[in-house]
Write an enzyme that holds these catalytic residues in place. Structure first.
Site, PDB file in Angstrom:
ATOM      1  N   LYS A  39       0.844  -1.203   0.000  1.00 35.53           N
ATOM      2  CA  LYS A  39       0.000   0.000   0.000  1.00 35.53           C
ATOM      3  C   LYS A  39       0.878   1.250   0.000  1.00 35.53           C
ATOM      4  O   LYS A  39       1.735   1.410   0.873  1.00 35.53           O
ATOM      5  CB  LYS A  39      -0.915   0.006   1.221  1.00 35.53           C
ATOM      6  CG  LYS A  39      -1.855   1.203   1.268  1.00 35.53           C
ATOM      7  CD  LYS A  39      -2.910   1.043   2.345  1.00 35.53           C
ATOM      8  CE  LYS A  39      -2.480   1.529   3.701  1.00 35.53           C
ATOM      9  NZ  LYS A  39      -2.374   2.994   3.818  1.00 35.53           N
ATOM     10  N   ASP A  66      -3.503   4.301  -1.914  1.00 39.05           N
ATOM     11  CA  ASP A  66      -4.419   4.756  -0.865  1.00 39.05           C
ATOM     12  C   ASP A  66      -4.392   6.279  -0.813  1.00 39.05           C
ATOM     13  O   ASP A  66      -3.767   6.873   0.065  1.00 39.05           O
ATOM     14  CB  ASP A  66      -3.992   4.142   0.475  1.00 39.05           C
ATOM     15  CG  ASP A  66      -4.941   4.477   1.612  1.00 39.05           C
ATOM     16  OD1 ASP A  66      -6.076   4.919   1.338  1.00 39.05           O
ATOM     17  OD2 ASP A  66      -4.544   4.294   2.780  1.00 39.05           O
ATOM     18  N   LYS A  68      -7.326   8.207  -1.026  1.00 42.15           N
ATOM     19  CA  LYS A  68      -8.593   8.697  -0.456  1.00 42.15           C
ATOM     20  C   LYS A  68      -9.129   9.890  -1.243  1.00 42.15           C
ATOM     21  O   LYS A  68      -9.297  11.000  -0.718  1.00 42.15           O
ATOM     22  CB  LYS A  68      -8.430   9.037   1.027  1.00 42.15           C
ATOM     23  CG  LYS A  68      -8.038   7.824   1.872  1.00 42.15           C
ATOM     24  CD  LYS A  68      -8.073   8.104   3.361  1.00 42.15           C
ATOM     25  CE  LYS A  68      -7.753   6.869   4.185  1.00 42.15           C
ATOM     26  NZ  LYS A  68      -6.360   6.399   4.058  1.00 42.15           N
ATOM     27  N   ASP A  71     -13.418  14.693  -4.394  1.00 39.34           N
ATOM     28  CA  ASP A  71     -13.494  15.933  -5.176  1.00 39.34           C
ATOM     29  C   ASP A  71     -14.749  15.843  -6.040  1.00 39.34           C
ATOM     30  O   ASP A  71     -15.547  14.910  -5.881  1.00 39.34           O
ATOM     31  CB  ASP A  71     -12.216  16.080  -6.022  1.00 39.34           C
ATOM     32  CG  ASP A  71     -11.860  17.545  -6.292  1.00 39.34           C
ATOM     33  OD1 ASP A  71     -12.788  18.323  -6.640  1.00 39.34           O
ATOM     34  OD2 ASP A  71     -10.690  17.916  -6.157  1.00 39.34           O
ATOM     35  N   THR A 126     -11.400   6.596  11.230  1.00 44.15           N
ATOM     36  CA  THR A 126     -11.421   6.061  12.599  1.00 44.15           C
ATOM     37  C   THR A 126     -10.749   7.020  13.583  1.00 44.15           C
ATOM     38  O   THR A 126     -10.838   6.819  14.790  1.00 44.15           O
ATOM     39  CB  THR A 126     -10.717   4.689  12.669  1.00 44.15           C
ATOM     40  OG1 THR A 126      -9.455   4.797  12.028  1.00 44.15           O
ATOM     41  CG2 THR A 126     -11.544   3.628  11.995  1.00 44.15           C
ATOM     42  N   ARG A 217       3.420  -1.360  10.489  1.00 45.74           N
ATOM     43  CA  ARG A 217       4.589  -1.471  11.381  1.00 45.74           C
ATOM     44  C   ARG A 217       4.879  -2.870  11.908  1.00 45.74           C
ATOM     45  O   ARG A 217       6.058  -3.216  12.055  1.00 45.74           O
ATOM     46  CB  ARG A 217       4.431  -0.455  12.524  1.00 45.74           C
ATOM     47  CG  ARG A 217       4.593   0.979  12.018  1.00 45.74           C
ATOM     48  CD  ARG A 217       4.019   1.994  12.964  1.00 45.74           C
ATOM     49  NE  ARG A 217       2.551   1.940  12.987  1.00 45.74           N
ATOM     50  CZ  ARG A 217       1.793   2.691  13.775  1.00 45.74           C
ATOM     51  NH1 ARG A 217       2.357   3.535  14.601  1.00 45.74           N
ATOM     52  NH2 ARG A 217       0.478   2.590  13.714  1.00 45.74           N
TER      53      ARG A 217
HETATM   54  O1  C5P Z   1       1.471   0.493  10.901  1.00 46.36           O
HETATM   55  P1  C5P Z   1      -0.002   0.171  10.896  1.00 46.36           P
HETATM   56  O2  C5P Z   1      -0.280  -1.303  10.827  1.00 46.36           O
HETATM   57  O3  C5P Z   1      -0.753   0.867  11.998  1.00 46.36           O
HETATM   58  O4  C5P Z   1      -0.521   0.790   9.516  1.00 46.36           O
HETATM   59  C1  C5P Z   1      -1.878   0.773   9.192  1.00 46.36           C
HETATM   60  C2  C5P Z   1      -2.106   1.445   7.864  1.00 46.36           C
HETATM   61  O5  C5P Z   1      -3.505   1.493   7.627  1.00 46.36           O
HETATM   62  C3  C5P Z   1      -1.605   2.875   7.795  1.00 46.36           C
HETATM   63  O6  C5P Z   1      -1.198   3.123   6.447  1.00 46.36           O
HETATM   64  C4  C5P Z   1      -2.831   3.680   8.146  1.00 46.36           C
HETATM   65  O7  C5P Z   1      -2.817   4.949   7.575  1.00 46.36           O
HETATM   66  C5  C5P Z   1      -3.932   2.842   7.525  1.00 46.36           C
HETATM   67  N1  C5P Z   1      -5.246   3.033   8.126  1.00 46.36           N
HETATM   68  C6  C5P Z   1      -5.509   2.803   9.475  1.00 46.36           C
HETATM   69  N2  C5P Z   1      -6.761   2.999   9.981  1.00 46.36           N
HETATM   70  C7  C5P Z   1      -7.738   3.426   9.192  1.00 46.36           C
HETATM   71  C8  C5P Z   1      -7.505   3.658   7.840  1.00 46.36           C
HETATM   72  C9  C5P Z   1      -6.234   3.450   7.340  1.00 46.36           C
HETATM   73  O8  C5P Z   1      -4.614   2.411  10.216  1.00 46.36           O
HETATM   74  N3  C5P Z   1      -8.944   3.572   9.697  1.00 46.36           N
END
Ligand code: C5P
Length: 238
Positions: A39, A66, A68, A71, A126, A217
């Site tokens: 992603k 991603d 988002k 527009d 979220t 992560r």
């Molecule tokens: O590192 P981590 O597992 O937290 O990354 C989660 C990914 O999913 C990030 O790119 C974050 O921006 C995305 N994301 C999220 N929660 C959401 C929408 C997207 O963690 N509600």
């Protein structure tokens, strides 16, 4: 259009939340064959641009863009065409852009490229809670807004939704098996605490009805990302 994941490893979408393209491309190369997609989000896209996305795609892992999008319909349709030409396998857009915007995105995706990108709607971020939602005019419980925006997006032509693990069961109950559900906020058992709250383990999210899992992560910030990805896939297959 990318098909639903068959094997456990294919369910994994690795979030390359990095500012530079070369380490991101190296991660994609290392994870090829052991994850479903990578992603690319706004940070990396704005830093590295379409050329950076093309470079990452050379690793041979499908790319989820991603961005988002949100527009007017004509502008979003153009952005979808550009993303499709770049070879994006998945693309996000805000359901709050409205039915006409989503329908225009779907039409653009259909006509722009084969295979077309899968279109995923984002309902309520979220990061927003009760008072934030009131302030932007989305009064009432967040769950109601999620369901309302999800219904709108799916009826207008979105293939699926990005949703939190806690929303998966309600969305499946409301909309059945058809919509693709892509779920971030995933933490393997034993992960270190960070800024994610109300997480689920990969196996819990899949059991609830998630198709793909977005994991950053817990894979990318480990000494051995390939081993981490494989361990997660194994936990799903078990
Ligand atoms: O590192 P981590 O597992 O937290 O990354 C989660 C990914 O999913 C990030 O790119 C974050 O921006 C995305 N994301 C999220 N929660 C959401 C929408 C997207 O963690 N509600």
């Amino acid at each position: 259009m990318i098909g639903r994941p068959a094997a456990a490893a294919e369910r994994l979408i690795v979030a390359l939340d990095l500012a530079e393209v070369e380490p991101a491309a190296a991660l994609a190369r290392a994870l090829r064959g052991s994850v479903g997609l990578v992603k690319v989000g706004l940070e990396l896209f704005i830093a590295a641009g379409p050329a950076g996305v093309a470079h990452i795609a050379e690793a041979g892992v499908p790319v989820f863009l991603d961005l988002k999008l949100h527009d007017i319909p004509n502008t979003v349709a153009g952005a979808v065409r550009s993303a499709a030409r770049l070879g994006a396998a998945m693309l996000t857009l805000h359901a709050a852009g409205g039915a006409a915007m989503i329908a225009a995105a779907r039409e653009a995706a259909e006509t722009a490229a084969r295979p077309r990108p899968l279109l995923l709607a984002v309902t309520v971020l979220t990061s927003l809670e009760g008072p934030d939602l009131d302030a932007i005019g989305l009064a009432g419980p967040a769950e109601a807004a999620v369901l309302r925006l999800a219904r709108l997006a799916l009826a207008a032509g979105a293939d699926g939704l990005v949703c939190s693990p806690r929303e998966v069961a309600a969305l499946r109950a409301a909309f059945g098996p058809d919509p693709v559900l892509v779920v971030p906020g995933i933490r393997p058992a034993g992960s270190l605490a960070d800024d994610q709250r109300r997480t689920m383990t990969p196996a819990e999210a899949v059991a609830a009805g998630a198709d793909w899992l977005v994991i950053g992560r817990p894979i990318t910030r480990t000494p051995d990302p390939l081993a981490a990805a494989r361990a997660i896939a194994t936990s799903l297959a078990a």
